[in-house]
Design a protein around this motif. Structure first.
Motif, PDB file in Angstrom:
ATOM      1  N   ASN A   1       0.832  -1.209   0.000  1.00  0.00           N
ATOM      2  CA  ASN A   1       0.000   0.000   0.000  1.00  0.00           C
ATOM      3  C   ASN A   1       0.867   1.259   0.000  1.00  0.00           C
ATOM      4  N   ASP A   2       0.204   2.420  -0.048  1.00  0.00           N
ATOM      5  CA  ASP A   2       0.934   3.696  -0.185  1.00  0.00           C
ATOM      6  C   ASP A   2       1.863   3.941   0.999  1.00  0.00           C
ATOM      7  N   LEU A   3       1.397   3.633   2.203  1.00  0.00           N
ATOM      8  CA  LEU A   3       2.215   3.903   3.391  1.00  0.00           C
ATOM      9  C   LEU A   3       3.479   3.030   3.400  1.00  0.00           C
ATOM     10  N   PHE A   4       3.368   1.783   2.890  1.00  0.00           N
ATOM     11  CA  PHE A   4       4.540   0.911   2.772  1.00  0.00           C
ATOM     12  C   PHE A   4       5.565   1.550   1.830  1.00  0.00           C
ATOM     13  N   VAL A   5       5.069   2.068   0.698  1.00  0.00           N
ATOM     14  CA  VAL A   5       5.958   2.728  -0.274  1.00  0.00           C
ATOM     15  C   VAL A   5       6.628   3.948   0.363  1.00  0.00           C
ATOM     16  N   GLU A   6       5.841   4.740   1.096  1.00  0.00           N
ATOM     17  CA  GLU A   6       6.368   5.981   1.681  1.00  0.00           C
ATOM     18  C   GLU A   6       7.413   5.708   2.760  1.00  0.00           C
ATOM     19  N   ILE A   7       7.098   4.769   3.668  1.00  0.00           N
ATOM     20  CA  ILE A   7       8.006   4.572   4.806  1.00  0.00           C
ATOM     21  C   ILE A   7       9.271   3.822   4.411  1.00  0.00           C
ATOM     22  N   SER A   8       9.188   2.952   3.378  1.00  0.00           N
ATOM     23  CA  SER A   8      10.365   2.172   2.976  1.00  0.00           C
ATOM     24  C   SER A   8      11.316   2.967   2.093  1.00  0.00           C
ATOM     25  N   GLY A   9      10.770   3.976   1.390  1.00  0.00           N
ATOM     26  CA  GLY A   9      11.608   4.759   0.491  1.00  0.00           C
ATOM     27  C   GLY A   9      11.758   4.123  -0.878  1.00  0.00           C
ATOM     28  N   TYR A  10      11.213   2.906  -1.072  1.00  0.00           N
ATOM     29  CA  TYR A  10      11.254   2.246  -2.377  1.00  0.00           C
ATOM     30  C   TYR A  10       9.971   2.582  -3.144  1.00  0.00           C
ATOM     31  N   SER A  11      10.057   2.602  -4.469  1.00  0.00           N
ATOM     32  CA  SER A  11       8.843   2.767  -5.293  1.00  0.00           C
ATOM     33  C   SER A  11       8.056   1.456  -5.279  1.00  0.00           C
ATOM     34  N   ARG A  12       6.804   1.553  -5.669  1.00  0.00           N
ATOM     35  CA  ARG A  12       5.987   0.336  -5.699  1.00  0.00           C
ATOM     36  C   ARG A  12       6.564  -0.665  -6.688  1.00  0.00           C
ATOM     37  N   GLU A  13       7.113  -0.171  -7.790  1.00  0.00           N
ATOM     38  CA  GLU A  13       7.700  -1.057  -8.780  1.00  0.00           C
ATOM     39  C   GLU A  13       8.914  -1.802  -8.204  1.00  0.00           C
ATOM     40  N   GLU A  14       9.698  -1.097  -7.341  1.00  0.00           N
ATOM     41  CA  GLU A  14      10.869  -1.733  -6.738  1.00  0.00           C
ATOM     42  C   GLU A  14      10.465  -2.780  -5.700  1.00  0.00           C
ATOM     43  N   LEU A  15       9.328  -2.536  -5.015  1.00  0.00           N
ATOM     44  CA  LEU A  15       8.898  -3.457  -3.968  1.00  0.00           C
ATOM     45  C   LEU A  15       8.265  -4.714  -4.548  1.00  0.00           C
ATOM     46  N   LEU A  16       7.358  -4.546  -5.541  1.00  0.00           N
ATOM     47  CA  LEU A  16       6.650  -5.690  -6.104  1.00  0.00           C
ATOM     48  C   LEU A  16       7.637  -6.613  -6.814  1.00  0.00           C
ATOM     49  N   GLY A  17       7.577  -7.862  -6.441  1.00  0.00           N
ATOM     50  CA  GLY A  17       8.496  -8.849  -7.008  1.00  0.00           C
ATOM     51  C   GLY A  17       9.765  -9.029  -6.199  1.00  0.00           C
ATOM     52  N   SER A  18      10.004  -8.137  -5.195  1.00  0.00           N
ATOM     53  CA  SER A  18      11.186  -8.266  -4.333  1.00  0.00           C
ATOM     54  C   SER A  18      10.837  -9.063  -3.085  1.00  0.00           C
ATOM     55  N   ASN A  19      11.862  -9.677  -2.488  1.00  0.00           N
ATOM     56  CA  ASN A  19      11.664 -10.421  -1.249  1.00  0.00           C
ATOM     57  C   ASN A  19      11.734  -9.469  -0.068  1.00  0.00           C
ATOM     58  N   HIS A  20      11.047  -9.832   1.013  1.00  0.00           N
ATOM     59  CA  HIS A  20      11.037  -8.983   2.219  1.00  0.00           C
ATOM     60  C   HIS A  20      12.437  -8.815   2.819  1.00  0.00           C
ATOM     61  N   ARG A  21      13.378  -9.717   2.445  1.00  0.00           N
ATOM     62  CA  ARG A  21      14.744  -9.558   2.956  1.00  0.00           C
ATOM     63  C   ARG A  21      15.364  -8.222   2.523  1.00  0.00           C
ATOM     64  N   LEU A  22      14.742  -7.617   1.523  1.00  0.00           N
ATOM     65  CA  LEU A  22      15.205  -6.298   1.067  1.00  0.00           C
ATOM     66  C   LEU A  22      15.223  -5.283   2.210  1.00  0.00           C
ATOM     67  N   LEU A  23      14.353  -5.474   3.205  1.00  0.00           N
ATOM     68  CA  LEU A  23      14.206  -4.503   4.301  1.00  0.00           C
ATOM     69  C   LEU A  23      14.976  -4.907   5.557  1.00  0.00           C
ATOM     70  N   ASN A  24      15.720  -6.016   5.497  1.00  0.00           N
ATOM     71  CA  ASN A  24      16.398  -6.536   6.690  1.00  0.00           C
ATOM     72  C   ASN A  24      17.446  -5.534   7.197  1.00  0.00           C
ATOM     73  N   SER A  25      17.331  -5.117   8.469  1.00  0.00           N
ATOM     74  CA  SER A  25      18.276  -4.143   9.056  1.00  0.00           C
ATOM     75  C   SER A  25      19.513  -4.803   9.628  1.00  0.00           C
ATOM     76  N   GLY A  26      19.488  -6.138   9.790  1.00  0.00           N
ATOM     77  CA  GLY A  26      20.636  -6.836  10.368  1.00  0.00           C
ATOM     78  C   GLY A  26      20.626  -6.870  11.882  1.00  0.00           C
TER      79      GLY A  26
END
Length: 698
Positions: free
Chosen positions: A45-70
């Motif tokens: 959703n829009d808030l996910f796009v806003e808070i992550s800093g990624y575009s919707r196109e970058e998020l869709l098709g990506s794995n959630h590991r993209l957001l892993n902070s370590g």
């Protein structure tokens, strides 16, 4: 039906829920994401796009590991996947990373979704941003840790209470002071437990007569003033758990809420036992002082007149002391000036006499030159004695420590003085009682100076008979001996009263205006200080009219041959013609330096001041520079510093100071200016060439 079964939603049902609650998708309420079983994002959703800093196109098709902070360990995520893989809802707080590397916290619900056949089809993640709360919690935790550390390491007891007196804070200093553990006190006791009850009652009576007429003995006695905003600092007696008593200074502060209401009290207590002891000691001392003052007042009446006389005497002595100190300063200034003013013209006199002596002279002329040179040497020796004493007094005399042959030194000293003894018809001899080690280690120059002084004095004060130098020694361990020397004469002798002051400065046995023997009276004073500087002692045994024996003894190390190879050491300049630049403003000294140095085969260029010397050093080739210290336009030290900064070969030329100054500290100042060594005036050509050879061989 269980909650998990109730939430077994299919993707189409999730879509229906989101369509009925569009604010969850578009409003800034929840962060919504849908993934397949592998965690690949299929919806954001829009808030996910806003808070992550990624575009919707970058998020869709990506794995959630993209957001892993370590931050979270592998077991954390393993537990999550075990839960949702089993079809159960997982909830937890996760720190994610944005596209630009920042971090944010989310309270996360991961809800499994199922297909029409009830098979697990994916996951829906509903997250809420809790970053601000997390930061506040971290700040609160840091403040709490800091507060705890401050309280634990405070050097005074800190005790915090509720409004009813129940203890909530009891730091380590309070534990050490009172013997109670914090667990015994917090929530269980009030400060009344460790206060002296009699003091509490007495303080209550005092407060009743003031702004607290209704106060009763108890906790309120400690905080009454603080409660109404007054300064609450008083001395109390704490009672330790073991019954011992501790005087303290207690300061109480009322803690207030946002509305100004009292929420508790904070007390800080400092042990004042030492202060009390000091006060008691001071009181005893004051009492004793009062008693003694009374005694002094009685005595004062008897000594007032004597005191007045003493005051006058002290004032006179103070004036004399100030005058003596001023005279001592002037003496030092005078010695420095005298050194320059005498040595500079004497350099010319002795140089000219030396040149004159080397010419063809008649016998009478040679005798006149010899007489003039002896007189000049005596004047220089007198100046040197005064300056030697000044150096010794200023503790600027440095001792050498070199190997030398004692027998050769004694032979040289006696040989040097034998002509003057023979001229008076006096027999000068020496004897060595037991043969010493061939080589010793010490300062041969200073030993020679002491021997020359003692033997010269003996010859001076002996009208007929003999002067004998006796030398003995005895071992002091394996590596050291004690040298003992005696100079015995058959001269006029000294009475016992005169002998007591004989080694004082400017003192002679005969101080009358008709005295027969000359001299400054400095020689023996210098001998005494030199002997003591070498770790020895000196004395005299004498009988008036019979003769005297002066003796000294000094410790010396056992040495070795100065040149073990047995080959003569080469000075290095005998066969070399040097190009020398002489910086000298005095015309007579210019003439002499040129004549002496050219007679030795060297080429000489004269500069009349330091500025000329700098210019010549930069434009011409020289092997060394002889630099006078005091010159017009630019002095020697300044010129030396200028030469040392030249961008040429001249910057490294050997520079020898030629100076009439010989006061303590002069040599150090010349070396600090960049000079390599110095030769004092009158200049001895042999000494000058020796210094040049030494510094040019480095």
């Amino acid at each position: 039906m269980s909650l998990a079964e109730e939430l077994r939603l299919t993707p189409s049902q999730i879509g229906e829920v989101l369509s009925m609650r569009p604010e969850l998708v578009t409003d800034k309420v929840a962060i919504i994401a849908i993934t397949d079983l592998e965690g690949t994002i299929t919806y954001a959703n829009d808030l996910f796009v806003e808070i992550s800093g990624y575009s919707r196109e970058e998020l869709l098709g990506s794995n959630h590991r993209l957001l892993n902070s370590g931050l979270h360990p592998e077991p954390f995520f393993a537990d999550m996947f075990r839960t949702i893989s089993a079809g159960k809802i997982w909830r937890g707080e996760i720190r994610n990373r944005t596209k630009n590397g920042n971090h944010y916290w989310v309270d996360t619900h991961i809800i499994p979704t199922f297909d029409a056949d009830g098979e697990l089809a994916g996951y829906t993640a509903v997250r809420f941003d809790i970053t601000k709360r997390k930061k506040a919690e971290e700040a609160f935790r840091e403040i709490s840790q800091l507060q705890t550390a401050i309280l634990d390491h405070a050097g005074y007891a800190v005790i915090g209470t509720r409004t009813d007196g129940t203890i909530e804070i009891f730091n380590r200093a309070a534990e050490r002071m009172l013997g109670y553990d914090a667990e015994e006190m917090i929530g269980r006791a009030t400060p009344a437990l460790f206060h002296d009850p009699d003091e509490v009652t007495e303080r209550a009576q005092t407060l009743k007569s003031g702004p607290h007429p209704d106060i009763l003995p108890g906790f309120d006695v400690f905080v009454a003033d603080a409660r109404i905003g007054r300064r609450a600092e008083h001395e109390w007696t704490y009672v330790h758990k073991n019954g011992s008593r501790i005087p303290v200074l207690l300061s109480v502060t009322a803690l207030r809420g946002e509305e100004g209401d009292v929420t508790g009290f904070l007390g800080m207590a400092v042990d004042i036992s030492e202060r009390r002891e000091r006060e008691a000691a001071l009181a005893r001392a004051q009492s004793e002082l009062q008693r003694r003052l009374a005694d002094l007042e009685v005595a004062n009446e008897r000594i007032e007149m004597e005191a007045a006389r003493q005051v006058t005497l002290l004032e006179t002595l103070a004036e004399a002391r100030d005058e003596a100190q001023a005279a001592n300063v002037e003496k030092s200034r005078f010695l420095a000036t005298m050194s320059h003013e005498i040595r500079t013209p004497m350099n010319g006199i002795m140089g000219v006499l030396g040149l004159l002596k080397s010419t063809d002279l008649s016998v009478e002329q040679a005798n006149l030159v010899a007489t003039a040179m002896r007189s000049a040497h005596e004047l220089i020796q007198t100046t040197s004695d005064i300056l030697d004493l000044s150096k010794l007094e200023a503790h600027k005399t440095e001792l050498e420590k070199v190997d030398f042959a004692l027998c050769e030194l004694i032979h040289d000293v006696v040989g040097l003085l034998r002509p003057s003894a023979n001229a008076k018809g006096i027999d000068l001899t020496y004897e060595i009682e037991n043969e010493p080690p061939k080589f010793l280690r010490g300062d041969p120059h200073r030993i020679r100076q002491v021997l020359l002084n003692l033997i010269s004095n003996a010859i001076k004060f002996t009208l007929q008979g003999s002067v004998t130098l006796s030398v003995a020694w005895k071992p002091r361990g394996d590596e050291e001996i004690l040298l003992i020397a005696r100079v015995r004469d058959t001269g006029i002798g000294i009475d016992q009263e005169s002998a007591k002051r004989l080694f004082a400065r400017f003192t002679q046995a005969d101080r009358s205006t008709t005295r027969q023997y000359g001299g400054t009276g400095l020689g023996l004073a210098i001998c005494k200080q030199l002997t003591e500087l070498m770790g020895g002692e000196i004395g005299v045994e004498s009988q008036f009219g019979v003769g005297s024996t002066f003796w000294f003894q000094i410790p010396l190390e056992i040495g070795q041959a100065p040149n073990e190879s047995g080959e003569p050491q080469k000075r290095g300049l005998e066969d070399r013609a040097l190009r020398l630049l002489v910086a000298e403003d005095n015309a007579t000294n210019q003439f002499l330096m040129r004549a002496v140095l050219e007679a030795l085969g060297h080429t000489v260029t004269i500069a009349s001041n330091g500025s000329e010397a700098v210019a010549m050093a930069q434009s011409q080739e020289f092997d060394a520079i002889l630099m006078d210290v005091q010159m017009p336009v630019m002095d020697g030290p300044t010129a030396t510093r200028e030469i040392r900064h030249l961008p040429s070969r001249a910057a490294n030329l050997p520079i020898v100071a030629l100076t009439a100054n010989a006061m303590p500290g002069d040599r150090e100042s010349y070396i600090a200016a960049g000079m390599d060594d110095y030769v004092s005036k009158p200049v001895d050509p042999a000494k000058l060439m020796e210094v040049l050879a030494r510094i040019m061989s480095r």
